[in-house]
Design a protein around this motif. Structure first.
Motif, PDB file in Angstrom:
ATOM      1  N   ILE A  53       0.839  -1.197   0.000  1.00  0.00           N
ATOM      2  CA  ILE A  53       0.000   0.000   0.000  1.00  0.00           C
ATOM      3  C   ILE A  53       0.875   1.249   0.000  1.00  0.00           C
ATOM      4  CG2 ILE A  53      -1.926  -1.126   1.164  1.00  0.00           C
ATOM      5  CD1 ILE A  53      -1.069   0.236   3.748  1.00  0.00           C
ATOM      6  N   ASP A  54       0.307   2.314  -0.480  1.00  0.00           N
ATOM      7  CA  ASP A  54       0.981   3.605  -0.495  1.00  0.00           C
ATOM      8  C   ASP A  54      -0.072   4.666  -0.196  1.00  0.00           C
ATOM      9  OD1 ASP A  54       3.091   5.358  -0.693  1.00  0.00           O
ATOM     10  OD2 ASP A  54       3.687   4.734  -2.708  1.00  0.00           O
ATOM     11  N   PHE A  55       0.364   5.908  -0.128  1.00  0.00           N
ATOM     12  CA  PHE A  55      -0.552   6.967   0.290  1.00  0.00           C
ATOM     13  C   PHE A  55      -0.466   8.152  -0.657  1.00  0.00           C
ATOM     14  CE2 PHE A  55       0.985   4.714   4.073  1.00  0.00           C
ATOM     15  CZ  PHE A  55      -0.203   4.135   4.475  1.00  0.00           C
ATOM     16  N   GLU A  56      -1.628   8.676  -0.996  1.00  0.00           N
ATOM     17  CA  GLU A  56      -1.726   9.850  -1.848  1.00  0.00           C
ATOM     18  C   GLU A  56      -2.490  10.957  -1.135  1.00  0.00           C
ATOM     19  OE1 GLU A  56      -1.928   7.553  -6.186  1.00  0.00           O
ATOM     20  OE2 GLU A  56      -3.663   8.663  -5.450  1.00  0.00           O
ATOM     21  N   ARG A 234      -5.707  -7.807   3.814  1.00  0.00           N
ATOM     22  CA  ARG A 234      -6.530  -8.155   2.653  1.00  0.00           C
ATOM     23  C   ARG A 234      -5.664  -8.383   1.418  1.00  0.00           C
ATOM     24  NH1 ARG A 234      -9.966  -4.268   5.188  1.00  0.00           N
ATOM     25  NH2 ARG A 234      -9.177  -2.564   3.908  1.00  0.00           N
ATOM     26  N   ARG A 235      -4.638  -7.568   1.256  1.00  0.00           N
ATOM     27  CA  ARG A 235      -3.766  -7.711   0.095  1.00  0.00           C
ATOM     28  C   ARG A 235      -2.878  -8.955   0.200  1.00  0.00           C
ATOM     29  NH1 ARG A 235      -5.122  -2.378   0.527  1.00  0.00           N
ATOM     30  NH2 ARG A 235      -5.217  -1.136  -1.392  1.00  0.00           N
ATOM     31  N   LEU A 240      -0.955 -13.623  -1.784  1.00  0.00           N
ATOM     32  CA  LEU A 240       0.017 -14.603  -1.307  1.00  0.00           C
ATOM     33  C   LEU A 240      -0.587 -15.910  -0.816  1.00  0.00           C
ATOM     34  CD1 LEU A 240       2.454 -12.320   0.752  1.00  0.00           C
ATOM     35  CD2 LEU A 240       2.639 -13.023  -1.644  1.00  0.00           C
ATOM     36  N   SER A 241      -1.860 -15.918  -0.454  1.00  0.00           N
ATOM     37  CA  SER A 241      -2.440 -17.137   0.121  1.00  0.00           C
ATOM     38  C   SER A 241      -2.608 -18.214  -0.955  1.00  0.00           C
ATOM     39  CB  SER A 241      -3.778 -16.822   0.789  1.00  0.00           C
ATOM     40  OG  SER A 241      -4.697 -16.352  -0.162  1.00  0.00           O
ATOM     41  N   PRO A 242      -2.526 -19.489  -0.537  1.00  0.00           N
ATOM     42  CA  PRO A 242      -2.287 -19.958   0.836  1.00  0.00           C
ATOM     43  C   PRO A 242      -0.846 -19.749   1.261  1.00  0.00           C
ATOM     44  CG  PRO A 242      -2.348 -21.821  -0.662  1.00  0.00           C
ATOM     45  CD  PRO A 242      -2.706 -20.623  -1.488  1.00  0.00           C
ATOM     46  N   GLN A 258      -9.002  -9.002  10.869  1.00  0.00           N
ATOM     47  CA  GLN A 258      -9.255  -9.043   9.426  1.00  0.00           C
ATOM     48  C   GLN A 258      -8.643 -10.300   8.805  1.00  0.00           C
ATOM     49  OE1 GLN A 258     -10.755  -6.527   6.716  1.00  0.00           O
ATOM     50  NE2 GLN A 258     -10.880  -8.738   6.495  1.00  0.00           N
ATOM     51  N   ALA A 259      -7.427 -10.653   9.229  1.00  0.00           N
ATOM     52  CA  ALA A 259      -6.777 -11.856   8.704  1.00  0.00           C
ATOM     53  C   ALA A 259      -7.605 -13.098   9.025  1.00  0.00           C
ATOM     54  CB  ALA A 259      -5.368 -11.978   9.271  1.00  0.00           C
ATOM     55  N   LEU A 260      -8.061 -13.207  10.269  1.00  0.00           N
ATOM     56  CA  LEU A 260      -8.853 -14.361  10.672  1.00  0.00           C
ATOM     57  C   LEU A 260     -10.168 -14.434   9.906  1.00  0.00           C
ATOM     58  CD1 LEU A 260      -8.211 -14.252  14.510  1.00  0.00           C
ATOM     59  CD2 LEU A 260      -7.431 -16.032  12.932  1.00  0.00           C
ATOM     60  N   ALA A 261     -10.765 -13.281   9.657  1.00  0.00           N
ATOM     61  CA  ALA A 261     -12.016 -13.253   8.900  1.00  0.00           C
ATOM     62  C   ALA A 261     -11.824 -13.754   7.477  1.00  0.00           C
ATOM     63  CB  ALA A 261     -12.587 -11.832   8.882  1.00  0.00           C
TER      64      ALA A 261
END
Length: 300
Positions: A53-56, A234-235, A240-242, A258-261
């Motif tokens: 991620i990055d920021f604008e 999420r990314r 990358l999953s699994p 979030q990861a567990l969800a």
């Protein structure tokens, strides 16, 4: 991972290189990974960077400008700062007006900050922090110590910020002006809109493409991946999953939730978003002698 060896501590005594031989994927860009890269190297690990991620700058600069001018004019009694990136945005706004941020803020203003990195950068800018959570470094941690009563609050946040902090402040009697300070985007940001970060780390780390990172995870040559936000989780899941034997390390409980969800097992949670806290979490995740347990959503 190889045999543990000893590395000198800053005081000259020997300390264990607990991560000797471990390859750790850090989902941050080089300008935001310096402290963690150095700490991982000191612990014997090989850090690899996968910027996700990055920021604008926020598309709606008018609303941000109006709020920032009101801030300088004493229109708010509190400023709540939840990230280093927010501080960078406020610095840019002050510079546009030919001022230092510390000089722009009224003396009557009280400042609340979340996270040790945010407190550190404010301190470096000579901006006192009046309120900060000592335990959980999150909006929930700040709400736990927020003084109830009527007040006016400026809350500059990312475009994807959870509304829970704003709602929590309002439930405690605050009149909150939430404004989008910056936009979270896939790496890299548009050069014409990107926010300047810190200098790249002195201790270099390889920067992987998403394809190279996925190949390394699939080959079992990456031992852990560190995610610092729910959007990074999420990314990681999407790209990358699994994860196989690669351990997922979350910075904070919202990232872990979030990861567990998404079905990503969480090997460890760094409660403190500091370099030492993150290294400790990676050690917890990878130490074969440590009893691992994956938290459930209810435990978060």
């Amino acid at each position: 991972m190889g045999r543990r060896s000893e590395t000198p501590r800053p005081d000259g005594t020997a300390g264990p290189r607990m991560l000797e031989g471990a390859r750790v994927l850090v989902t941050r860009s080089p300008d935001r990974a310096g402290a963690l890269v150095s700490a991982l190297c000191a612990a014997g690990a090989e850090p690899l960077l996968l910027p996700l991620i990055d920021f604008e700058r926020a598309p709606d600069q008018h609303s941000l400008d109006v709020a920032f001018d009101a801030l300088g004019a004493g229109g708010y009694s509190w400023l709540v700062v939840s990230s280093v990136t927010t501080v960078r945005v406020l610095e840019e706004k002050a510079a546009e007006r030919g001022a230092e941020l510390s000089a722009w803020l009224p003396g009557s203003l009280q400042v609340a900050a979340i996270g040790p990195a945010t407190r550190s950068i404010l301190k470096a800018l000579d901006i006192p922090v009046d309120l900060a959570p000592a335990g959980q470094q999150s909006g929930a941690g700040l709400l736990d110590i927020w003084p109830p009563g009527r007040c006016s609050v400026l809350l500059p946040q990312a475009d994807i910020a959870d509304p829970g902090l704003r709602r929590g402040l309002e439930s405690r009697g605050a009149r909150v002006q939430a404004v989008t300070a910056y936009r979270t985007v896939d790496y890299p940001a548009d050069p014409g809109r990107s926010l300047a970060g810190a200098p790249a780390p002195q201790q270099p780390a390889a920067v992987l493409t998403p394809a190279a990172a996925k190949a390394a995870v699939d080959a079992g040559t990456v031992h852990a991946v560190v995610a610092a936000s729910p959007s990074a989780a999420r990314r990681v899941h999407a790209g990358l999953s699994p994860l196989g034997d690669c351990r997922f390390v979350a910075i904070g409980r919202s990232t872990a939730a979030q990861a567990l969800a998404l079905g990503l097992p969480v090997a460890a949670i760094a409660e403190e978003p500091t370099a030492s806290g993150l290294v400790a979490a990676v050690i917890e995740a990878l130490d074969p002698g440590h009893p691992h347990s994956t938290p459930t959503t209810s435990e978060l």
